[in-house]
Design a protein around this motif. Structure first.
Motif, PDB file in Angstrom:
ATOM      1  N   HIS A  50       3.182  14.297  -6.850  1.00 27.13           N
ATOM      2  CA  HIS A  50       3.094  12.585  -6.618  1.00 27.13           C
ATOM      3  C   HIS A  50       4.663  12.218  -6.355  1.00 27.13           C
ATOM      4  CE1 HIS A  50       2.682   8.349  -7.057  1.00 27.13           C
ATOM      5  NE2 HIS A  50       3.766   8.421  -8.156  1.00 27.13           N
ATOM      6  N   PHE A  51       5.644  12.810  -7.231  1.00 22.16           N
ATOM      7  CA  PHE A  51       7.033  12.264  -7.008  1.00 22.16           C
ATOM      8  C   PHE A  51       7.936  12.993  -5.922  1.00 22.16           C
ATOM      9  CE2 PHE A  51       6.048  11.376 -11.767  1.00 22.16           C
ATOM     10  CZ  PHE A  51       6.403  10.013 -11.506  1.00 22.16           C
ATOM     11  N   LEU A  52       7.129  13.899  -5.346  1.00 21.83           N
ATOM     12  CA  LEU A  52       7.851  14.305  -3.965  1.00 21.83           C
ATOM     13  C   LEU A  52       6.912  13.958  -2.858  1.00 21.83           C
ATOM     14  CD1 LEU A  52       8.504  18.394  -4.900  1.00 21.83           C
ATOM     15  CD2 LEU A  52      10.205  16.537  -4.974  1.00 21.83           C
ATOM     16  N   SER A  53       6.040  13.003  -3.055  1.00 14.11           N
ATOM     17  CA  SER A  53       5.479  12.322  -2.005  1.00 14.11           C
ATOM     18  C   SER A  53       5.794  11.043  -1.485  1.00 14.11           C
ATOM     19  CB  SER A  53       4.031  12.359  -2.388  1.00 14.11           C
ATOM     20  OG  SER A  53       3.809  11.358  -3.216  1.00 14.11           O
ATOM     21  N   ASP A  57       6.996   5.787  -5.535  1.00 11.86           N
ATOM     22  CA  ASP A  57       7.206   4.646  -6.296  1.00 11.86           C
ATOM     23  C   ASP A  57       5.809   3.918  -6.568  1.00 11.86           C
ATOM     24  OD1 ASP A  57       6.480   4.141  -3.564  1.00 11.86           O
ATOM     25  OD2 ASP A  57       7.993   2.588  -3.249  1.00 11.86           O
ATOM     26  N   GLY A  58       4.819   4.569  -6.462  1.00 11.60           N
ATOM     27  CA  GLY A  58       3.419   4.037  -6.532  1.00 11.60           C
ATOM     28  C   GLY A  58       3.074   4.407  -8.071  1.00 11.60           C
ATOM     29  N   ASP A 100      -4.332   2.234  -6.987  1.00  8.41           N
ATOM     30  CA  ASP A 100      -4.205   1.725  -5.428  1.00  8.41           C
ATOM     31  C   ASP A 100      -2.694   1.918  -5.053  1.00  8.41           C
ATOM     32  OD1 ASP A 100      -5.242   0.809  -3.123  1.00  8.41           O
ATOM     33  OD2 ASP A 100      -4.560  -1.226  -3.371  1.00  8.41           O
ATOM     34  N   GLY A 101      -2.453   2.698  -3.974  1.00  6.94           N
ATOM     35  CA  GLY A 101      -1.041   2.765  -3.377  1.00  6.94           C
ATOM     36  C   GLY A 101      -0.187   4.004  -3.970  1.00  6.94           C
ATOM     37  N   THR A 140     -10.090   1.125  -1.847  1.00  6.15           N
ATOM     38  CA  THR A 140      -8.368   1.626  -2.433  1.00  6.15           C
ATOM     39  C   THR A 140      -7.917   2.617  -1.606  1.00  6.15           C
ATOM     40  OG1 THR A 140      -7.622   2.691  -4.342  1.00  6.15           O
ATOM     41  CG2 THR A 140      -9.554   3.604  -3.832  1.00  6.15           C
ATOM     42  N   ASN A 141      -6.560   2.681  -1.534  1.00  2.17           N
ATOM     43  CA  ASN A 141      -5.590   3.452  -0.971  1.00  2.17           C
ATOM     44  C   ASN A 141      -5.130   4.579  -2.349  1.00  2.17           C
ATOM     45  OD1 ASN A 141      -3.945   5.076   0.648  1.00  2.17           O
ATOM     46  ND2 ASN A 141      -2.450   3.383   1.201  1.00  2.17           N
TER      47      ASN A 141
END
Length: 362
Positions: A50-53, A57-58, A100-101, A140-141
């Motif tokens: 997640h944090f490398l994607s 910041d979502g 979402d996001g 949702t995204n």
């Protein structure tokens, strides 16, 4: 309490290869499946993805699918409308709405029911879902990262998991190596966890004795990093409470906190285990047989060295007497294990003059 659960520590080639795999696929906005035995760090890998994607910041939302019943998991993931079931006194947004996001991490995905699997498939395909008890289609995204310690392809063959869902989840698969396949990492991790325990105790960690390092590297750690963390901190705490300045020796009892002669026993008489026949194929499959016999022997010999030198206050000649060896045999044993030459294995330098203080692990 100081958290030690947020770091990815290791230097073994298999572990570094898995980290490189994570770095390559993290920027891709596709579902990822993380596979590994219990305690190998699947959740930490999910966080790293997640944090490398681009979604760093979502929100990062975690759900343990095994911790909830089918109905509760459905409601937890997709939300519910007021009156959808007994106790649903108000509308509740689900984790897919909250994520979402960002990214949603679905741990133990293999335990999801067929109904939940069908809904997950639609979310991945179209980004659409409905709350429990609702008729409105919501969107949702969300990027999905799923994790499991189960053999999903075999579950598909048995009809226990949807083949189309597995296809969608497995855009790429990251398989984490067990700790027994990561030489050198057990002692590295144990030192990290023990030092965190020492900080909690407001003490300086004296380090593990060479025999303890060898024993930890020889153990197969069926519970992987989670089991090692508990063992290292339990062992360090016990040792520093009794001998705060002494290097920590390996203690078999620290592997099992229930190991006690006063442990309550079941009244039901356990069945005797079947006799082990002299069949090499069966011996290889028997997990009670040491996986690496030379490492087990080396760990035991180094433990004897540690204890003998402790009793003799560092005098090699007396230590040899304790072990029933000649001085030259004892020196040969030290040379065999590079005792005192490798980093973290400094040992005695002279066999005639006692050294000041204990030399174990200096």
């Amino acid at each position: 309490m100081i958290s030690d659960n947020t770091q990815l520590i290791g230097e073994a080639p298999a572990w570094l290869s898995a980290q490189e795999h994570v770095s390559r696929v993290a920027p891709l906005d596709r579902p990822i499946l993380v596979i590994g035995e219990r305690g190998t760090g699947k959740e930490l890998i999910g966080e790293r993805l997640h944090f490398l994607s681009k979604r760093w910041d979502g929100p990062f939302i975690k759900v343990n699918c095994a911790a909830l019943s089918e109905t509760l998991l459905d409601s937890e993931l997709f939300g519910h409308e007021r009156g959808a079931f007994t106790g649903a006194t108000e509308m509740r947004r689900g984790r897919f709405e909250l994520a979402d996001g960002g990214t949603i991490f679905l741990d133990e995905i293999a335990t999801a029911s067929a109904q939940v699997q069908e809904k997950l498939l639609r979310v991945i395909e179209y980004g659409e879902f409905q709350r429990v008890g609702g008729s409105k289609v919501l969107t949702t995204n969300v990027r999905i990262i799923a994790a499991t310690n189960a053999d999903l392809p075999s579950m598909v063959e048995r009809g226990e998991f949807r083949a189309d869902l597995l296809d969608r989840l497995a855009f790429d698969v990251i398989t984490l190596p067990p700790l027994r396949a990561r030489p050198g990492d057990a002692s590295l991790l144990a030192d990290h966890f023990a030092r965190r325990m020492a900080i909690e105790m407001a003490q300086d960690f004296p380090g593990f004795a060479p025999s303890a390092v060898a024993a930890m590297e020889a153990h197969d750690w069926p519970g992987n990093v989670r089991e090692l963390r508990n063992f290292a901190q339990r062992l360090a705490h016990r040792s520093m409470m009794l001998s705060p300045d002494e290097p920590v020796l390996f203690d078999q009892s620290a592997l099992d906190p229930f190991d006690s002669p006063w442990r309550p026993k079941s009244r039901r008489t356990p069945k005797a285990p079947p006799a082990l026949k002299a069949d090499p194929a069966r011996i290889r499959q028997d997990e009670t047989i040491p996986a690496d016999f030379p490492s087990q022997v080396a760990a035991f010999e180094m433990q004897l060295i540690d204890e003998a030198l402790s009793l003799s206050e560092g005098h090699q000649g007396k230590a040899a007497d304790f072990l029933g060896l000649t001085y030259h045999q004892f020196r040969g044993l030290l040379k065999k294990h590079d005792y005192g030459k490798n980093p973290g294995k400094a040992g005695p330098q002279s066999g005639e003059t006692p050294l000041k203080g204990p030399i174990r692990g200096l």
